[in-house]
Design a protein around this motif. Structure first.
Motif, PDB file in Angstrom:
ATOM      1  N   ARG A  81      31.911  14.557  -9.464  1.00 28.35           N
ATOM      2  CA  ARG A  81      30.595  14.453 -10.077  1.00 28.35           C
ATOM      3  C   ARG A  81      29.563  14.073  -9.032  1.00 28.35           C
ATOM      4  O   ARG A  81      29.915  13.582  -7.960  1.00 28.35           O
ATOM      5  CB  ARG A  81      30.594  13.441 -11.219  1.00 28.35           C
ATOM      6  CG  ARG A  81      30.837  12.012 -10.798  1.00 28.35           C
ATOM      7  CD  ARG A  81      30.845  11.049 -11.974  1.00 28.35           C
ATOM      8  NE  ARG A  81      29.577  11.007 -12.669  1.00 28.35           N
ATOM      9  CZ  ARG A  81      28.613  10.137 -12.392  1.00 28.35           C
ATOM     10  NH1 ARG A  81      28.776   9.244 -11.461  1.00 28.35           N
ATOM     11  NH2 ARG A  81      27.485  10.166 -13.069  1.00 28.35           N
ATOM     12  N   SER A  95      35.997  11.850  -8.983  1.00 30.60           N
ATOM     13  CA  SER A  95      35.825  10.937 -10.106  1.00 30.60           C
ATOM     14  C   SER A  95      36.980  11.087 -11.092  1.00 30.60           C
ATOM     15  O   SER A  95      37.829  11.961 -10.945  1.00 30.60           O
ATOM     16  CB  SER A  95      34.494  11.212 -10.808  1.00 30.60           C
ATOM     17  OG  SER A  95      34.514  12.488 -11.414  1.00 30.60           O
ATOM     18  N   ILE A  96      36.952  10.240 -12.108  1.00 28.08           N
ATOM     19  CA  ILE A  96      37.938  10.315 -13.189  1.00 28.08           C
ATOM     20  C   ILE A  96      37.513  11.435 -14.133  1.00 28.08           C
ATOM     21  O   ILE A  96      36.328  11.616 -14.408  1.00 28.08           O
ATOM     22  CB  ILE A  96      38.033   8.966 -13.929  1.00 28.08           C
ATOM     23  CG1 ILE A  96      38.616   7.911 -12.981  1.00 28.08           C
ATOM     24  CG2 ILE A  96      38.862   9.078 -15.195  1.00 28.08           C
ATOM     25  CD1 ILE A  96      38.695   6.523 -13.559  1.00 28.08           C
ATOM     26  N   TYR A  97      38.465  12.178 -14.644  1.00 24.61           N
ATOM     27  CA  TYR A  97      38.189  13.294 -15.542  1.00 24.61           C
ATOM     28  C   TYR A  97      37.496  12.799 -16.815  1.00 24.61           C
ATOM     29  O   TYR A  97      37.898  11.808 -17.399  1.00 24.61           O
ATOM     30  CB  TYR A  97      39.499  14.006 -15.889  1.00 24.61           C
ATOM     31  CG  TYR A  97      39.340  15.159 -16.839  1.00 24.61           C
ATOM     32  CD1 TYR A  97      38.684  16.309 -16.441  1.00 24.61           C
ATOM     33  CD2 TYR A  97      39.837  15.095 -18.134  1.00 24.61           C
ATOM     34  CE1 TYR A  97      38.529  17.383 -17.304  1.00 24.61           C
ATOM     35  CE2 TYR A  97      39.687  16.154 -18.999  1.00 24.61           C
ATOM     36  CZ  TYR A  97      39.030  17.287 -18.582  1.00 24.61           C
ATOM     37  OH  TYR A  97      38.876  18.343 -19.437  1.00 24.61           O
ATOM     38  N   ALA A  98      36.435  13.492 -17.217  1.00 27.51           N
ATOM     39  CA  ALA A  98      35.672  13.203 -18.436  1.00 27.51           C
ATOM     40  C   ALA A  98      35.108  11.783 -18.425  1.00 27.51           C
ATOM     41  O   ALA A  98      35.055  11.112 -19.453  1.00 27.51           O
ATOM     42  CB  ALA A  98      36.521  13.436 -19.677  1.00 27.51           C
ATOM     43  N   SER A  99      34.703  11.307 -17.260  1.00 27.29           N
ATOM     44  CA  SER A  99      34.153   9.957 -17.123  1.00 27.29           C
ATOM     45  C   SER A  99      33.133   9.946 -15.998  1.00 27.29           C
ATOM     46  O   SER A  99      33.140  10.812 -15.124  1.00 27.29           O
ATOM     47  CB  SER A  99      35.287   8.970 -16.802  1.00 27.29           C
ATOM     48  OG  SER A  99      34.778   7.712 -16.448  1.00 27.29           O
ATOM     49  N   THR A 100      32.266   8.938 -16.018  1.00 25.96           N
ATOM     50  CA  THR A 100      31.319   8.768 -14.914  1.00 25.96           C
ATOM     51  C   THR A 100      31.904   7.872 -13.826  1.00 25.96           C
ATOM     52  O   THR A 100      31.287   7.675 -12.792  1.00 25.96           O
ATOM     53  CB  THR A 100      30.000   8.147 -15.410  1.00 25.96           C
ATOM     54  OG1 THR A 100      30.290   6.879 -16.017  1.00 25.96           O
ATOM     55  CG2 THR A 100      29.309   9.052 -16.416  1.00 25.96           C
ATOM     56  N   SER A 101      33.091   7.339 -14.041  1.00 25.87           N
ATOM     57  CA  SER A 101      33.706   6.408 -13.089  1.00 25.87           C
ATOM     58  C   SER A 101      34.271   7.134 -11.877  1.00 25.87           C
ATOM     59  O   SER A 101      34.895   8.192 -11.992  1.00 25.87           O
ATOM     60  CB  SER A 101      34.827   5.618 -13.764  1.00 25.87           C
ATOM     61  OG  SER A 101      35.487   4.804 -12.821  1.00 25.87           O
ATOM     62  N   CYS A 104      39.010   5.711  -8.763  1.00 27.67           N
ATOM     63  CA  CYS A 104      40.248   6.473  -8.851  1.00 27.67           C
ATOM     64  C   CYS A 104      40.758   6.676  -7.435  1.00 27.67           C
ATOM     65  O   CYS A 104      40.139   6.198  -6.486  1.00 27.67           O
ATOM     66  CB  CYS A 104      39.986   7.817  -9.540  1.00 27.67           C
ATOM     67  SG  CYS A 104      38.659   8.795  -8.800  1.00 27.67           S
TER      68      CYS A 104
END
Length: 198
Positions: A81, A95-101, A104
């Motif tokens: 992202r 990034s983490i899948y389906a997340s803004t974080s 990882c």
């Protein structure tokens, strides 16, 4: 010809808050992990005084082991992202899948998936990292979405350069220390140099 470092854009309060939250989570995880695995031998009296160098090496080894375990425990980066730095610029990063974080990791053997779970897009996450290493650190990695021995060696070089634990795992500490090439959505252009905006 003089070399000029471009001025970095000013961070917005939202970006600063997001980065502080990510750092707090990473520090908390390392601290919790270190307290769980306190060595019982440290509490026992020593039979003979150990040389100072040996004690320093043990402390360093314990800290390294705790950091390695904390880094390895994070989920695999399965997406990428654009993390905003300010209103104009952002940093494309794993990034983490389906997340803004972006809390990882990527590690040796991610080809591109780790384990039996087949979701997300980890090859894109690895490719984003490989492109950044090529541009900002002059590596000549194949942008293939495989975290092989060459990508691990490049990450180890980055970790040495920034005085981090050299484990070859791309995680939050490496992400925050390394230099990144910025991208502008407004102008659809890349920065000409790299910086460490995180």
């Amino acid at each position: 010809m003089a070399f000029r470092v471009p001025a970095l854009p000013k961070l917005s309060p939202r970006t600063i808050a997001l980065l502080a939250a990510v750092a707090a989570v990473a520090i908390g995880a390392v601290a919790a992990n270190a307290s769980k695995h306190e060595s019982p031998a440290a509490a026992a009296p020593a039979a003979a005084p150990a040389p100072k160098a040996s004690a320093d090496q043990n402390i360093s080894h314990d800290a390294t082991a705790a950091e390695l375990k904390a880094a390895a425990a994070l989920p695999q980066c399965r997406s990428a992202r654009l993390v905003p730095v300010n209103r104009s610029w952002g940093v494309p990063m794993p990034s983490i899948y389906a997340s803004t974080s972006t809390t990882c990791n990527l590690m040796y053997g991610d080809d591109p998936y780790r384990g039996s779970n087949r979701y997300g897009d980890p090859d894109t996450a690895i490719q984003v990292l490989q492109r950044n290493l090529n541009f900002c650190y002059g590596t000549k990695l194949a942008v293939d979405g495989i975290y092989g021995s060459n990508t691990r060696a490049a990450i180890k070089t980055v970790q040495r350069k920034h005085h981090l634990v050299v484990d070859g795992i791309y995680g939050p500490k490496t992400r925050s220390a390394m230099n990144w090439r910025l991208y502008s959505m407004a102008t659809r252009s890349w920065s000409r140099s790299c910086s460490s905006p995180l």
